[in-house]
Design a protein around this motif. Structure first.
Motif, mmCIF file in Angstrom:
data_model
loop_
_atom_site.group_PDB
_atom_site.id
_atom_site.type_symbol
_atom_site.label_atom_id
_atom_site.label_comp_id
_atom_site.label_asym_id
_atom_site.label_seq_id
_atom_site.Cartn_x
_atom_site.Cartn_y
_atom_site.Cartn_z
ATOM 1 N N UNK A 427 6.248 -69.580 13.699
ATOM 2 C CA UNK A 427 5.239 -70.175 14.578
ATOM 3 C C UNK A 427 4.396 -71.238 13.881
ATOM 4 N N UNK A 428 4.097 -71.048 12.618
ATOM 5 C CA UNK A 428 3.185 -71.943 11.907
ATOM 6 C C UNK A 428 3.910 -72.721 10.813
ATOM 7 N N UNK A 429 3.221 -73.719 10.293
ATOM 8 C CA UNK A 429 3.741 -74.467 9.158
ATOM 9 C C UNK A 429 3.403 -73.741 7.865
ATOM 10 N N UNK A 430 4.095 -72.636 7.654
ATOM 11 C CA UNK A 430 3.988 -71.858 6.419
ATOM 12 C C UNK A 430 5.412 -71.626 5.934
ATOM 13 N N UNK A 431 5.670 -71.923 4.670
ATOM 14 C CA UNK A 431 7.015 -71.767 4.135
ATOM 15 C C UNK A 431 6.987 -70.887 2.896
ATOM 16 N N UNK A 432 8.089 -70.230 2.639
ATOM 17 C CA UNK A 432 8.239 -69.391 1.455
ATOM 18 C C UNK A 432 9.511 -69.823 0.731
ATOM 19 N N UNK A 433 9.406 -70.069 -0.565
ATOM 20 C CA UNK A 433 10.578 -70.433 -1.366
ATOM 21 C C UNK A 433 10.627 -69.533 -2.596
ATOM 22 N N UNK A 434 11.834 -69.110 -2.947
ATOM 23 C CA UNK A 434 11.997 -68.200 -4.078
ATOM 24 C C UNK A 434 12.595 -68.938 -5.260
ATOM 25 N N UNK A 435 11.951 -68.806 -6.438
ATOM 26 C CA UNK A 435 12.480 -69.361 -7.677
ATOM 27 C C UNK A 435 12.586 -68.215 -8.672
ATOM 28 N N UNK A 436 13.778 -67.873 -9.041
ATOM 29 C CA UNK A 436 14.057 -66.716 -9.905
ATOM 30 C C UNK A 436 13.236 -65.499 -9.465
ATOM 31 N N UNK A 437 12.185 -65.139 -10.240
ATOM 32 C CA UNK A 437 11.418 -63.935 -9.901
ATOM 33 C C UNK A 437 10.090 -64.251 -9.216
ATOM 34 N N UNK A 438 9.860 -65.495 -8.830
ATOM 35 C CA UNK A 438 8.602 -65.884 -8.193
ATOM 36 C C UNK A 438 8.807 -66.276 -6.738
ATOM 37 N N UNK A 439 7.858 -65.885 -5.904
ATOM 38 C CA UNK A 439 7.857 -66.292 -4.499
ATOM 39 C C UNK A 439 6.666 -67.213 -4.282
ATOM 40 N N UNK A 440 6.940 -68.471 -3.930
ATOM 41 C CA UNK A 440 5.887 -69.443 -3.662
ATOM 42 C C UNK A 440 5.677 -69.554 -2.161
ATOM 43 N N UNK A 441 4.412 -69.566 -1.764
ATOM 44 C CA UNK A 441 4.077 -69.735 -0.340
ATOM 45 C C UNK A 441 3.222 -70.982 -0.209
ATOM 46 N N UNK A 442 3.642 -71.882 0.656
ATOM 47 C CA UNK A 442 2.920 -73.132 0.912
ATOM 48 C C UNK A 442 2.573 -73.200 2.400
ATOM 49 N N UNK A 443 1.497 -73.927 2.718
ATOM 50 C CA UNK A 443 1.126 -74.091 4.104
ATOM 51 C C UNK A 443 0.651 -75.516 4.346
ATOM 52 N N UNK A 444 0.671 -75.899 5.605
ATOM 53 C CA UNK A 444 0.199 -77.231 5.965
ATOM 54 C C UNK A 444 -1.286 -77.358 5.667
ATOM 55 N N UNK A 445 -1.670 -78.469 5.038
ATOM 56 C CA UNK A 445 -3.084 -78.697 4.746
ATOM 57 C C UNK A 445 -3.799 -79.122 6.008
ATOM 58 N N UNK A 446 -4.836 -78.367 6.376
ATOM 59 C CA UNK A 446 -5.611 -78.678 7.572
ATOM 60 C C UNK A 446 -6.860 -79.455 7.184
ATOM 61 N N UNK A 447 -7.119 -80.543 7.860
ATOM 62 C CA UNK A 447 -8.301 -81.370 7.536
ATOM 63 C C UNK A 447 -9.564 -80.740 8.107
#
Length: 447
Positions: A427-447
């Motif tokens: 539903x939202x602009x939130x993404x999850x990407x996995x690099x080896x043993x780390x999970x990064x979560x990014x989201x759209x920057x809201x002004x």
């Protein structure tokens, strides 16, 4: 790339959080092997090579920081699979979680997880009350002396600290000779499919002791084997339709209404090979590592080694869109073959309204392609660039002799750092990407 529209140049992605250890020495068991949001996006599940499933829950939005939507914190962790040994074949069965799939929303949450051979259905439920006042048991669980029971008590529920329980409800085993690479829940919410290298089985979620074989590409003589199944998925709306991809770069769409065994496909999607790009590696890099239907069901996306392709289900001859993920690696295929990177299986995903697609690359880069505005961007998931709420800067790879200030040379890319698994909030602009043993979560920057 917002849910309501907007191009890649209009959206800024900011770092939200990272889950995992900082250690450079990564234990093999901690490497993340799958990432999946549930249907509401409130929960995010990861599986790892150690057989564990970790579920993160999105916290409610903070009134003090409305620009920062709720972060994901650990909700439940449980051991889904254990290492096994097949004594008949003298074969070790790894505990690694190959895929996780959530079932549609219910009062409780259910998910399917699979390793190479066994699929399990888990129920994730909350408990914040406990019964007290048993007649035959003390509060610590010890049984009372029946001679001391002189009155009848009515047990009551008392509040307690919230406890999240993961309990196995079904175990679907002994149906695959080869390694399971895909599971997909049907839109009828009663059945699901599981695929290995040569066969696809159809299961009922209530029945564990039998499944129906719906695709079998195993030749009578294994020496005649020319391709294997690499991924399979049900159509999001049509419960009779599914697709599977192959190592030869073909995608076959099957209709279960036609026959019980879908050995004859309804449609076959395949792009003719460009003779100019023909090389020793052509067959390897044309193998499809992932196939995903769009949410609308009109399109499907496939990922091969160098590109992402979008197919219209009404046109089999060629894809309607082709996006080059890391074309600059074409000249490096020989060294990528020698270090086995050419066999890496990258996944891909759609955003909530099918306007943007995302997939991973090397050097912890991941790529986004905006289908509406025909824009693309390369971003990097790394701890060095991940200060709280910091905006991700687009990255560029230089292939020539001279490179600009912010560019990175193709010769200095780290092929040990790779993003194979990605997921996009439904539903939202939130993404999850996995690099080896780390999970990064990014989201759209809201002004």
């Amino acid at each position: 790339m917002a849910g309501a529209g907007g191009g890649t140049s209009d959206v800024q992605w900011c770092f939200s959080q990272v889950k995992g250890a900082i250690d450079d020495d990564v234990a093999e068991a901690d490497i993340i092997s799958t990432v999946e949001f549930n249907h509401s996006g409130e929960l995010l599940a990861t599986g790892d090579k150690g057989g564990r499933v970790v579920i993160f829950q999105q916290e409610p939005e903070s009134k003090n920081q409305p620009q920062c939507r709720g972060e994901y914190n650990v909700y439940s962790t449980f051991q889904s699979h254990e290492p096994e040994f097949d004594y008949l074949k003298s074969l070790e069965i790894e505990e690694k979680i190959n895929k996780i799939r959530w079932l549609p929303q219910n009062a409780a949450q259910f998910l399917l997880s699979t390793n190479d051979k066994t699929i399990k259905l888990w129920k994730i439920s909350e408990r914040d009350k406990r019964p007290e006042g048993y007649n035959l048991k003390e509060e610590d669980g010890r049984y009372r002396d029946l001679n001391t029971v002189t009155t009848l008590r009515v047990p009551i529920f008392r509040p307690m600290d919230l406890m999240v329980e993961a309990s196995p409800r079904r175990v679907f085993a002994n149906a695959h000779t080869y390694h399971i690479n895909s599971i997909s829940v049907n839109s009828d919410c009663e059945t699901y499919l599981s695929a290995d290298d040569l066969r696809i089985n159809l299961w009922n979620l209530e029945i564990t002791d039998r499944s129906f074989n719906i695709v079998d590409i195993k030749p009578a003589n294994m020496e005649e084997l020319t391709e294997v199944i690499t991924a399979a998925e049900f159509h999001p709306n049509q419960c009779n339709t599914f697709v599977y991809s192959s190592s030869k770069g073909t995608i076959r769409l099957c209709d279960m209404r036609a026959s019980a065994l879908c050995d004859k496909h309804a449609k076959q999607f395949e792009e003719p090979e460009d003779p100019n790009n023909r090389s020793f590696f052509s067959e390897i890099i044309s193998s499809i590592s992932d196939v995903k239907f769009s949410h609308s069901g009109r399109y499907m996306m496939t990922r091969d080694y160098l590109s992402v392709k979008i197919w219209d289900l009404n046109m089999e001859s060629r894809p309607v869109e082709t996006y080059q993920v890391h074309e600059y690696l074409r000249s490096k295929l020989c060294s990528l073959y020698e270090n086995d990177c050419i066999f890496d299986k990258f996944e891909c995903c759609w955003n909530g309204n099918d306007s943007v697609v995302m997939t991973g690359s090397y050097n912890n880069f991941f790529r986004m392609f905006d289908r509406v505005y025909r824009q693309d961007v390369t971003l990097e998931a790394s701890r060095e660039n991940s200060k709280p709420r910091s905006v991700l800067k687009p990255r560029k790879v230089s292939t020539g002799g001279k490179r600009k200030k912010d560019e990175i040379s193709v010769d200095s890319l780290d092929f040990n750092k790779k993003i194979l698994h990605t997921a996009w909030h439904p539903l939202d602009n939130i993404i999850a990407v996995a690099t080896t043993n780390n999970l990064y979560i990014f989201q759209e920057k809201l002004n």
